[in-house]
Design an enzyme around this catalytic site. Structure first.
Site, PDB file in Angstrom:
ATOM      1  N   ASP A 241       0.877  -1.176   0.000  1.00  0.00           N
ATOM      2  CA  ASP A 241       0.000   0.000   0.000  1.00  0.00           C
ATOM      3  C   ASP A 241       0.910   1.220   0.000  1.00  0.00           C
ATOM      4  O   ASP A 241       1.771   1.347   0.877  1.00  0.00           O
ATOM      5  CB  ASP A 241      -0.864  -0.072   1.272  1.00  0.00           C
ATOM      6  CG  ASP A 241      -1.773   1.129   1.470  1.00  0.00           C
ATOM      7  OD1 ASP A 241      -1.900   1.964   0.565  1.00  0.00           O
ATOM      8  OD2 ASP A 241      -2.371   1.212   2.573  1.00  0.00           O
TER       9      ASP A 241
ATOM     10  N   HIS B  93      -1.421   2.295   9.462  1.00  0.00           N
ATOM     11  CA  HIS B  93      -2.114   1.102   9.952  1.00  0.00           C
ATOM     12  C   HIS B  93      -1.245  -0.137   9.811  1.00  0.00           C
ATOM     13  O   HIS B  93      -0.315  -0.158   8.998  1.00  0.00           O
ATOM     14  CB  HIS B  93      -3.405   0.892   9.148  1.00  0.00           C
ATOM     15  CG  HIS B  93      -3.187   0.983   7.669  1.00  0.00           C
ATOM     16  ND1 HIS B  93      -2.947  -0.103   6.870  1.00  0.00           N
ATOM     17  CD2 HIS B  93      -3.127   2.055   6.829  1.00  0.00           C
ATOM     18  CE1 HIS B  93      -2.775   0.283   5.622  1.00  0.00           C
ATOM     19  NE2 HIS B  93      -2.875   1.590   5.552  1.00  0.00           N
TER      20      HIS B  93
ATOM     21  N   HIS C 243      -6.362  -3.048   6.389  1.00  0.00           N
ATOM     22  CA  HIS C 243      -6.265  -2.291   7.632  1.00  0.00           C
ATOM     23  C   HIS C 243      -6.362  -3.233   8.830  1.00  0.00           C
ATOM     24  O   HIS C 243      -7.442  -3.711   9.161  1.00  0.00           O
ATOM     25  CB  HIS C 243      -7.362  -1.215   7.706  1.00  0.00           C
ATOM     26  CG  HIS C 243      -7.164  -0.128   6.694  1.00  0.00           C
ATOM     27  ND1 HIS C 243      -8.184   0.628   6.195  1.00  0.00           N
ATOM     28  CD2 HIS C 243      -6.049   0.324   6.075  1.00  0.00           C
ATOM     29  CE1 HIS C 243      -7.697   1.502   5.317  1.00  0.00           C
ATOM     30  NE2 HIS C 243      -6.411   1.333   5.226  1.00  0.00           N
TER      31      HIS C 243
ATOM     32  N   GLU D 204       1.512   6.793   6.669  1.00  0.00           N
ATOM     33  CA  GLU D 204       1.009   7.679   5.618  1.00  0.00           C
ATOM     34  C   GLU D 204       0.581   9.053   6.144  1.00  0.00           C
ATOM     35  O   GLU D 204      -0.585   9.260   6.438  1.00  0.00           O
ATOM     36  CB  GLU D 204      -0.157   7.022   4.855  1.00  0.00           C
ATOM     37  CG  GLU D 204      -1.238   6.398   5.697  1.00  0.00           C
ATOM     38  CD  GLU D 204      -2.314   5.727   4.838  1.00  0.00           C
ATOM     39  OE1 GLU D 204      -2.747   6.312   3.834  1.00  0.00           O
ATOM     40  OE2 GLU D 204      -2.707   4.598   5.187  1.00  0.00           O
TER      41      GLU D 204
ATOM     42  N   GLU E  14       3.120   7.699   1.335  1.00  0.00           N
ATOM     43  CA  GLU E  14       2.893   6.433   2.051  1.00  0.00           C
ATOM     44  C   GLU E  14       3.825   5.339   1.570  1.00  0.00           C
ATOM     45  O   GLU E  14       4.095   5.225   0.373  1.00  0.00           O
ATOM     46  CB  GLU E  14       1.436   5.959   1.841  1.00  0.00           C
ATOM     47  CG  GLU E  14       1.124   4.635   2.538  1.00  0.00           C
ATOM     48  CD  GLU E  14      -0.335   4.212   2.417  1.00  0.00           C
ATOM     49  OE1 GLU E  14      -1.019   4.672   1.482  1.00  0.00           O
ATOM     50  OE2 GLU E  14      -0.770   3.399   3.255  1.00  0.00           O
TER      51      GLU E  14
HETATM   52 MN    MN Z   1      -2.845   3.824   0.775  1.00  0.00          MN
HETATM   53 MN    MN Z   2      -2.743   2.858   3.827  1.00  0.00          MN
END
Ligand code: MN
Ligand code: MN
Length: 325
Positions: A96, A156, A164, A190, A285
């Protein structure tokens, strides 16, 4: 974490990083959101990974969770600041990451500030370090720029097929215990950054086109049931977009049945999130694995040697992976 798992996380992360570099050229005024997400998601598939959530295109004060609907004609505006948040997975092992593109001089620093805050936060990561150290680092960097973090958007933890996890990583200082970074666990940091003034937070905007299975409900309507079964089969516990089901059902029928499933609370549609003061927001991020030497950033391009050479140095990598060959 065993070698195979790490290898999967690296495959997801390195594919993402290659695509993220190209995104900077794709985001230009007048380009359709629809075309950007297609380029991103096709590029993932060409790399042998799948998207782990619909590619977000969030412009100016829209901070997060917007993805274009089927046939959407919206284009990137002039002089805007555009966040592309993108995700991959390889057999449920998730990466991510986000990049912000500034299309105006006035937002360049906003982008640098988010990147610098992320970089500084990653330096502090090690097993046993309190999660709250991240907010301290982020705030310290942003203060130098006279910017602030959006208080209710957080990093997260990441789990298998779960974008998450239970751990939240705030970008502002908090006075309560949020636990510690654990070796072998995966997280994303992030920071979201905006201008000074009243404290910044996001509030719900309109529906953002991102869905997730809410509950395994017994759906009676046969068409809606076949769609729900297909969604569970394809996406499991990961967020998805309507456009990913166009091959399964004609668009009008698909939309009708998606609405039915939302109404039944079998699906949940996320609202897009907007900065409360209407201020433009930047985001940076990365995803990383915590090793005893610190954060091993999976979504940063590190070397061009083969994957087997890279993971063979586990468990001794630091932030920069070394090539054996
Ligand atoms: Mn993201
Ligand atoms: Mn994220």
């Amino acid at each position: 974490m065993d070698d195979d798992t790490l290898e999967g996380y690296m495959k997801a992360g390195q594919a993402l990083a290659r695509t993220r570099e190209k995104v900077k050229q794709w985001v230009k005024p007048g380009v359709k959101f629809t075309d950007i997400v297609k380029l991103v998601e096709d590029d993932f598939i060409a790399s042998g990974v799948l998207p782990s959530f619909p590619t977000n295109v969030d412009v100016n004060e829209v901070a997060a969770h917007y993805t274009p609907t089927i046939g959407e004609e919206t284009t990137i505006p002039e002089d805007s600041v555009v966040k592309i948040d993108l995700g991959t997975h390889y057999n449920g092992l998730i990466a991510d990451s986000a990049v912000t593109v500034s299309l105006s001089d006035k937002y360049d620093d906003l982008v640098y500030a988010a990147e610098e805050a992320l970089e500084e936060a990653l330096k502090v990561v090690a097993p046993g370090v309190p999660i709250t150290e991240v907010g301290k680092r982020v705030e310290r960097v942003l203060k130098n720029y006279n910017y602030q973090a959006v208080s209710n958007l957080t990093g997260h933890s990441i789990e298998y097929f779960e974008l998450h996890g239970d751990v939240s990583i705030p970008n502002v200082q908090v006075n309560w215990d949020l636990g510690k970074f654990e070796e072998g666990k995966v997280y994303a940091i992030e920071p979201f950054v905006t201008f000074e003034g009243r404290p910044s937070k996001v509030v719900d905007w309109k529906p953002g086109g991102i869905y997730i299975v809410n509950k395994l409900r017994n759906v009676k309507d046969p068409k809606a049931k076949s769609l729900f079964d297909e969604i569970n089969r394809r996406f499991r516990t990961l967020p998805f977009a309507e456009r990913w089901l166009q091959d399964f059902m004609p668009s009008d029928e698909l939309h009708l049945n998606m609405e039915k499933l939302v109404k039944l609370k079998a699906l949940y549609e996320y609202p897009a999130l907007i900065e409360v003061g209407g201020r433009p927001v930047s985001q940076a991020e990365h995803t990383f694995v915590v090793t005893r030497d610190g954060a091993l950033v999976t979504t940063q391009r590190v070397c061009s040697c083969s994957l087997s050479q890279r993971v063979s140095i586990w468990p001794k990598p630091t932030q920069v992976l070394l090539c054996r060959g």
